[in-house]
Scaffold this active site. Structure first.
Site, PDB file in Angstrom:
ATOM      1  N   LEU A 180      33.040 -39.790  45.449  1.00  0.00           N
ATOM      2  CA  LEU A 180      32.168 -39.938  46.621  1.00  0.00           C
ATOM      3  C   LEU A 180      30.804 -39.316  46.324  1.00  0.00           C
ATOM      4  CD1 LEU A 180      34.866 -38.981  49.244  1.00  0.00           C
ATOM      5  CD2 LEU A 180      33.856 -41.254  48.940  1.00  0.00           C
ATOM      6  N   ARG A 214      37.940 -43.049  43.510  1.00  0.00           N
ATOM      7  CA  ARG A 214      36.490 -43.253  43.415  1.00  0.00           C
ATOM      8  C   ARG A 214      35.810 -41.937  43.729  1.00  0.00           C
ATOM      9  NH1 ARG A 214      33.369 -47.979  43.442  1.00  0.00           N
ATOM     10  NH2 ARG A 214      31.623 -46.910  44.379  1.00  0.00           N
ATOM     11  N   HIS A 256      45.143 -33.159  43.695  1.00  0.00           N
ATOM     12  CA  HIS A 256      45.007 -33.452  42.263  1.00  0.00           C
ATOM     13  C   HIS A 256      46.257 -32.962  41.530  1.00  0.00           C
ATOM     14  CE1 HIS A 256      42.908 -34.363  38.557  1.00  0.00           C
ATOM     15  NE2 HIS A 256      43.393 -33.232  38.079  1.00  0.00           N
ATOM     16  N   ASN A 288      41.207 -33.043  48.937  1.00  0.00           N
ATOM     17  CA  ASN A 288      41.687 -33.927  47.878  1.00  0.00           C
ATOM     18  C   ASN A 288      42.930 -33.307  47.254  1.00  0.00           C
ATOM     19  OD1 ASN A 288      41.628 -36.088  45.939  1.00  0.00           O
ATOM     20  ND2 ASN A 288      40.795 -34.653  44.428  1.00  0.00           N
ATOM     21  N   GLY A 296      50.160 -44.653  47.807  1.00  0.00           N
ATOM     22  CA  GLY A 296      50.132 -44.083  49.162  1.00  0.00           C
ATOM     23  C   GLY A 296      51.280 -43.155  49.518  1.00  0.00           C
ATOM     24  N   SER A 297      51.921 -42.546  48.506  1.00  0.00           N
ATOM     25  CA  SER A 297      53.033 -41.644  48.860  1.00  0.00           C
ATOM     26  C   SER A 297      52.521 -40.356  49.500  1.00  0.00           C
ATOM     27  CB  SER A 297      53.920 -41.344  47.647  1.00  0.00           C
ATOM     28  OG  SER A 297      53.291 -40.467  46.760  1.00  0.00           O
ATOM     29  N   ASN A 298      51.352 -39.883  49.109  1.00  0.00           N
ATOM     30  CA  ASN A 298      50.802 -38.685  49.773  1.00  0.00           C
ATOM     31  C   ASN A 298      50.401 -39.004  51.211  1.00  0.00           C
ATOM     32  OD1 ASN A 298      50.566 -36.113  48.101  1.00  0.00           O
ATOM     33  ND2 ASN A 298      49.974 -37.705  46.625  1.00  0.00           N
ATOM     34  N   GLN A 300      55.978 -31.811  44.840  1.00  0.00           N
ATOM     35  CA  GLN A 300      55.218 -30.637  45.295  1.00  0.00           C
ATOM     36  C   GLN A 300      53.929 -31.062  45.999  1.00  0.00           C
ATOM     37  OE1 GLN A 300      56.589 -27.648  45.251  1.00  0.00           O
ATOM     38  NE2 GLN A 300      58.333 -28.730  44.354  1.00  0.00           N
ATOM     39  N   ASP A 357      36.679 -32.801  41.146  1.00  0.00           N
ATOM     40  CA  ASP A 357      37.821 -31.873  41.189  1.00  0.00           C
ATOM     41  C   ASP A 357      37.388 -30.415  41.055  1.00  0.00           C
ATOM     42  OD1 ASP A 357      39.527 -34.129  41.359  1.00  0.00           O
ATOM     43  OD2 ASP A 357      39.629 -34.299  39.186  1.00  0.00           O
TER      44      ASP A 357
HETATM   45  C1  GAR Z   1      48.827 -38.526  43.062  1.00  0.00           C
HETATM   46  O1  GAR Z   1      49.579 -38.008  41.984  1.00  0.00           O
HETATM   47  C2  GAR Z   1      47.505 -37.795  43.189  1.00  0.00           C
HETATM   48  O2  GAR Z   1      47.610 -36.431  42.903  1.00  0.00           O
HETATM   49  C3  GAR Z   1      46.683 -38.509  42.148  1.00  0.00           C
HETATM   50  O3  GAR Z   1      47.021 -39.863  42.297  1.00  0.00           O
HETATM   51  C4  GAR Z   1      48.367 -39.954  42.766  1.00  0.00           C
HETATM   52  C5  GAR Z   1      48.380 -40.797  44.013  1.00  0.00           C
HETATM   53  O4  GAR Z   1      49.694 -41.048  44.424  1.00  0.00           O
HETATM   54  N1  GAR Z   1      45.274 -38.286  42.360  1.00  0.00           N
HETATM   55  C6  GAR Z   1      44.416 -38.099  41.370  1.00  0.00           C
HETATM   56  O5  GAR Z   1      44.718 -38.130  40.197  1.00  0.00           O
HETATM   57  C7  GAR Z   1      42.992 -37.851  41.825  1.00  0.00           C
HETATM   58  N2  GAR Z   1      42.198 -37.408  40.738  1.00  0.00           N
HETATM   59  P1  GAR Z   1      50.001 -41.655  45.861  1.00  0.00           P
HETATM   60  O6  GAR Z   1      49.116 -42.901  46.007  1.00  0.00           O
HETATM   61  O7  GAR Z   1      51.448 -42.015  45.821  1.00  0.00           O
HETATM   62  O8  GAR Z   1      49.670 -40.611  46.882  1.00  0.00           O
END
Ligand code: GAR
Length: 206
Positions: free
Chosen positions: A92, A90, A108, A106, A12-14, A172, A144
């Site tokens: 959708l 997951r 990526h 999203n 959940g950092s994003n 980033q 994606d």
């Molecule tokens: C992030 O690096 C995101 O880009 C990736 O999962 C991580 C989630 O980090 N997502 C994917 O690979 C989607 N295909 P977070 O939970 O700390 O936000």
């Protein structure tokens, strides 16, 4: 004020980065609900700690359609305008994508269309590219594949491991996710085929 729904499966950092940008007023929106398909997702605890409506909606043992229906119902009950996938692991279904068409983002961890799917940072290291990065895109029915809103480039160093490269990409990610969400909630994203054009902000001299 537009309502945001966040879907996540892990750390959940994003989500945190988006929540910070909203708290500082950089992104004019409100997080209406945070939903995870994993009960133990750290992101869900982070959302609770922020006093947000944080919900676990199980996906295990359900068809994709049944899970999507449950999530759509929760998002609609919370009057969500835009959906952010923030480490949501997951895919959708088309019903979900059509319901929120042009309103799902999203993030990526690669410069799409390179290295879609899982382990994007590992794929980049193994391929020997000198630059990789991250992408925020609108979600379509592929994996994606949707129109690209923002990207950031990250150099690959000779000393990089998956962990060190992922950490620099993540910095980033946090920056461009809020940038892209701001553009979306301000109605500045125009999709022309596969290309996203950013409308200028209207300033009035009056
Ligand atoms: C992030 O690096 C995101 O880009 C990736 O999962 C991580 C989630 O980090 N997502 C994917 O690979 C989607 N295909 P977070 O939970 O700390 O936000």
């Amino acid at each position: 004020m537009k309502n945001i729904g966040i879907l996540l499966s892990g750390r959940g950092s994003n989500f945190e980065a988006i929540a910070r940008s909203i708290a500082t007023g950089d992104v004019p929106a409100r997080i209406a609900v945070v939903i995870s398909n994993r009960r133990d997702a750290a992101g869900l605890a982070r959302a609770q700690a922020r006093g947000l409506d944080a919900r676990f909606i199980p996906s295990q043992g359900k068809t994709r359609e049944a899970f999507d229906r449950d999530v759509i119902a929760a998002l609609e009950a919370c009057k969500v305008d835009y959906v952010c996938l923030a480490g949501f692991m997951r895919v959708l279904g088309s019903c979900f994508v059509q319901k929120f068409s042009g309103r799902i983002l999203n993030i990526h961890p690669s410069l799409l269309p390179a290295f879609p799917g899982i382990d994007a940072q590992k794929q980049a290291l193994e391929s020997g590219v000198k630059f990789t990065g991250c992408t925020v895109h609108l979600v379509d029915e592929g994996i994606d594949t949707g129109p690209i809103v923002c990207q950031a480039v990250v150099p690959v160093l000779e000393s990089d491991t998956v962990e060190s490269l992922s950490a620099r990409i993540l910095e980033q990610e946090h920056r461009i996710y809020s940038e892209a969400l701001k553009l979306l909630v301000e109605g500045r994203i125009e999709v022309d085929g596969r290309r996203v054009k950013i409308k200028e902000t209207v300033t009035s001299d009056e």
